[in-house]
Scaffold this motif. Sequence first.
Motif, mmCIF file in Angstrom:
data_model
loop_
_atom_site.group_PDB
_atom_site.id
_atom_site.type_symbol
_atom_site.label_atom_id
_atom_site.label_comp_id
_atom_site.label_asym_id
_atom_site.label_seq_id
_atom_site.Cartn_x
_atom_site.Cartn_y
_atom_site.Cartn_z
ATOM 1 N N ARG A 217 0.831 -1.198 0.000
ATOM 2 C CA ARG A 217 0.000 0.000 0.000
ATOM 3 C C ARG A 217 0.876 1.262 0.000
ATOM 4 N NH1 ARG A 217 -3.067 -3.041 -1.565
ATOM 5 N NH2 ARG A 217 -5.145 -3.602 -0.816
ATOM 6 N N SER A 262 -6.744 1.096 -2.361
ATOM 7 C CA SER A 262 -6.274 -0.289 -2.456
ATOM 8 C C SER A 262 -5.218 -0.480 -3.532
ATOM 9 C CB SER A 262 -7.460 -1.229 -2.731
ATOM 10 O OG SER A 262 -8.098 -0.877 -3.950
ATOM 11 N N GLY A 306 -6.450 -5.943 6.099
ATOM 12 C CA GLY A 306 -6.705 -4.525 6.301
ATOM 13 C C GLY A 306 -6.909 -4.115 7.735
#
Length: 359
Positions: A217, A262, A306
């Motif tokens: 990320r 994302s 996440g």
Amino acid sequence: MTGQKTIVIGAGIIGCSLARALAVAGENVVVLDSARVGAGASGASFGWINASFHADKAHFRLRHAGIAAWHQLEADRGALPIHWGGAFCWEEQGAAMARTGDALGQLGYGVETVTRAQLQRRLPGLGCLPEHALHFPEEGVADVSAVTRELAQDAASMGARFVTGVAADAICESRGRITGVRTAQGEIAADRVVLAAGCGAAALAEAMGVALPMLSRPGLLTVTRPVAPVLDTVLVTEGGEIRQLADGRIMMPTSAGHQGDSANAITEPPLEIAEAALGRIRRYFPRLSLNMEEVALAWRPVPGDGLPVVGAAGPEGLYLSVLHSGVTLAAVVAELAVREMLEGPRSDLLGPYHPARFQ
């Protein structure tokens, strides 16, 4: 100092929060980092403290408790470089905005709908005003590097020692128990190791037989040159989040909705992406002469699902604390994790985030 010797790997906002909480409890603490205090993701953070962005109800409760924990920490030790100016959000409009506001209200979060006229009175220099926005008065922003340094100074004043510029090559164990950390300069003995090294945690954990999948990320932040004060709150626009730093610089992530971004790679030249973000900032501040000062890349430490990873795993004495967003959760995670390490019971707030879910 009493108690076990604990090495905290990672001197970002999570590691320094944990070091401070361990030092308050009288533990013998060493913080180890290959860079300086507050570098890495903490040194390139947008700094938004919020619970309006969350994955589910349990995640909301943890993030909401994170806001309360920062206030409690400031009450206990004095003010930190945190500004509680709230946030105005209009990345959604119409029925979607109403649903978001209703859902947050039902969770007990402070939220109200404001009109264009109300927003204009609150922020008179703002252009491209929406018809309506959601106001989150509980939220704030932190100078993350400065907060991290102050927490480190607190910990050091209580006996914690910092070893920076030295990388942890491996975590050492014998007969199922942690014995220390190996570096290129030799081994540092310890009874407990707290792994708070963000994106660098996975390899160290997996070498100990602990699965820690991490998402890729990358995040880019565009920062302008300083201008006069025009913004004392966070704006969550359809083009991205905006805030002004205490020194007058305006900051915006280059991806719209970066809290939920994302993307796993950046495939365009950073300066081109930053110029596009600067154009979006200019739309909202048409009276300002805005010029880019910097575009900064940081890799956000996001576990595979996440959600935070917090808890004991692997050999006895190993504890993981790897999560995003550290700026929202550092104070509450430090409080709850240290209580669990030293006293045993696990908080319900940490219940869903045990590393065992990946084993």
